[in-house]
Design an enzyme around this catalytic site. Structure first.
Site, PDB file in Angstrom:
ATOM      1  N   HIS A 131      12.772 -18.571   7.049  1.00 23.34           N
ATOM      2  CA  HIS A 131      13.454 -19.867   6.928  1.00 23.34           C
ATOM      3  C   HIS A 131      14.943 -19.685   6.651  1.00 23.34           C
ATOM      4  O   HIS A 131      15.601 -20.608   6.169  1.00 23.34           O
ATOM      5  CB  HIS A 131      12.833 -20.692   5.800  1.00 23.34           C
ATOM      6  CG  HIS A 131      11.360 -20.815   5.876  1.00 23.34           C
ATOM      7  ND1 HIS A 131      10.728 -21.376   6.959  1.00 23.34           N
ATOM      8  CD2 HIS A 131      10.377 -20.428   5.026  1.00 23.34           C
ATOM      9  CE1 HIS A 131       9.412 -21.331   6.764  1.00 23.34           C
ATOM     10  NE2 HIS A 131       9.175 -20.761   5.601  1.00 23.34           N
ATOM     11  N   HIS A 157       6.260 -23.865   9.259  1.00 19.58           N
ATOM     12  CA  HIS A 157       5.532 -22.667   9.694  1.00 19.58           C
ATOM     13  C   HIS A 157       4.781 -22.970  10.980  1.00 19.58           C
ATOM     14  O   HIS A 157       3.834 -22.282  11.336  1.00 19.58           O
ATOM     15  CB  HIS A 157       4.527 -22.232   8.634  1.00 19.58           C
ATOM     16  CG  HIS A 157       5.083 -22.221   7.257  1.00 19.58           C
ATOM     17  ND1 HIS A 157       5.019 -23.320   6.424  1.00 19.58           N
ATOM     18  CD2 HIS A 157       5.760 -21.266   6.588  1.00 19.58           C
ATOM     19  CE1 HIS A 157       5.611 -23.013   5.284  1.00 19.58           C
ATOM     20  NE2 HIS A 157       6.079 -21.784   5.359  1.00 19.58           N
TER      21      HIS A 157
END
Lengths: 333, 333
Positions: free
Chosen positions: B57, B219
């Site tokens: 991320h 995700h």
């Protein structure tokens, strides 16, 4: 084509509009002709510094307009040179009486149009000097270029020359410094995937699933060679060695090491590449005095990276460290 | 799989190493267990603020370590919670005697491991408070989450709470403020393409060439619906309306509008999205008092975006504007 756009023909206009809405404290956007100028306008007695080129390389150049870097930028259509009237309008908008520097990436259309704009501005009694950036060691001539292409070195030239103009240097001095940066900077890039221009909707080139292109240009122009994908440490070697060789670095040189994403390569990968680039620089006896890691000169959503090495002087370090306040680069303020 | 990596199992380690080499003035990287801590260590009398979560991320969370934001971050493997021993080591490294705030995104593994780390730290006489961020309005429960997922609001909570800790607020006050941010922030995302984790080498999910997923998780967890790709202005409506509705904004509210790239979506597209998001906010009578546009909480190379809206108080604005010096966010210094 998977893109977050409305009309392919309105991409640049709508993007620039959004950019202006997001950063009204820093920039003002003009249309017809389109240019982005610092919100506080021409600075009396300060050299104006402008650049421009095809869109699709964001944040370059618009993202570098503000204080301490560019005074204005001219975005062309995607991968298309801006027109002389854009450049003329931007030049006149930032002229504070001390003249204007044009920082031009070496693509045939950009060079030609900036030349025309400079002539028109001089007819209007604005003094202009132009410096062409041609730092890409990958190939000699290319699809849109006679000689070497201008790539990542442009970001560094814009920061350093913008700071010099801010510090009160004359047009001659800022232009000399820009040439000095260009003489001491080299770059090379590679791609894992093609970019897709909004107008064509198709990949600019085809690469097999196991292939990469070494020496790619920022518009997807062909590079030196296609080969099988290798571990990133080897890829970084393929970029760093020609860059350092061409630059002719010597042990003890201080450098700025710039590892750039072409757009689609995420930071988690870019820092793995930085690790190896930094190691190679140190193995050559170089001191990485400054660095820059991130997507600063991109090619739409292309996956890939480039490395740029600038051999630093004390003056360049001071100017690099000087305050900058733009949408894409900011420190000291 | 087209990635600039060496060994898939070494991605996080090598990336974090490169990150530490690029930013030694700001961060120090520790291994075994892995955590990233501000280079100047624990600050006597200041509340420590830490976060962590799976890698992939970036720049979140490591990119927000430095001064005025996070004191430390714990990167797990890609899309995998960090372990309690990482969190414990980070907690103890930043404890300056005033306690430590854990900012935790609402994923089952993260919540469980941060709870264990907090217990262990308290056994070592470090006072800990934890705030769970759950700002994603897309779905109630999800693949890795009971309740709502924590997404873009986390970036804003980390900046605001980091500034509050810097300003000398107590652990209770910083934790209260973090809950207040979480109560006043909502997000929703979408994807055009899947991410590919280095370990699997395959897309996490499949989307047809003309499809997008609305309400995607960071995700690649399923969202609300799949539909044909629409012009970005419509896509932004599909995100903004549920966000504003759930937040219950009223005319005259001041907001921070955060338009985030999931990684593969370039800035040229993101600013088109920002343009529409800003317009929608104004149509609702809201004042966009602050904004943030760029890739700050990504999902590897996923193409897509998210919008986050935070309803601002005067205090939050002051803390947002306070100086910050991290690799990914910097102003005022």
């Amino acid at each position: 084509m998977k893109k977050l756009i409305n009309d392919p023909d309105a991409v640049v206009r709508e993007s620039v509009e959004g950019f202006g809405m997001a950063h009204p404290d820093l920039v003002t956007v003009h249309h017809d002709p389109t240019y982005i100028v610092r919100a506080d306008g021409a600075q009396e007695g300060k050299v104006g510094v402008i650049s421009g080129g095809g869109s699709g390389h964001e944040p370059m150049h618009g993202g570098f307009v503000g204080r301490g870097m560019l005074d204005a930028a001219c975005p062309g259509e995607v991968f298309t040179s801006p027109t002389p009237d854009q450049m003329l309008a931007a030049t006149e908008a930032v002229d504070g009486g001390a003249g204007v520097l044009h920082i031009v990436k070496n693509y045939t259309g950009d060079v030609m149009n900036f030349e025309m704009a400079a002539e028109m501005a001089e007819n209007d009694d604005v003094e202009v000097q132009s410096v062409v950036i041609d730092d890409d060691v990958a190939v000699q001539d290319s699809l849109y270029t006679a000689g070497r292409r201008g790539v990542g070195g442009t970001v560094l030239a814009e920061k350093i020359c913008g700071a010099a103009a801010d510090a009160g240097h004359s047009l001659d001095e800022v232009a000399d410094l820009c040439r000095q940066v260009n003489d001491n900077v080299r770059s090379m890039g590679m791609a894992l995937t093609s970019c897709v221009t909004p107008s064509s909707g198709e990949p600019t080139f085809d690469l097999d699933e196991d292939e990469m292109e070494i020496g790619i240009g920022i518009h997807g122009e062909p590079g030196r060679e296609r080969k099988s994908i290798r571990p990133v440490d080897e890829v970084v070697e393929m970029l760093m060695e020609p860059v350092l060789d061409d630059l002719g670095t010597k042990e003890g040189d201080r450098i700025l090491l710039f590892v750039n994403s072409m757009g689609g390569t995420p930071l988690i990968e870019l820092y793995i590449a930085y690790r190896k680039a930094h190691e190679i620089a140190e193995q050559h006896g170089l001191t990485v005095a400054r660095n820059l890691v991130g997507p600063y000169i991109t090619s739409l959503e292309m996956a890939g990276m480039s490395v740029t090495v600038l051999r630093l002087t004390d003056q360049m370090i001071d100017l690099w460290d000087a305050p900058v306040h733009t949408p894409a680069l900011r420190w000291g303020v």
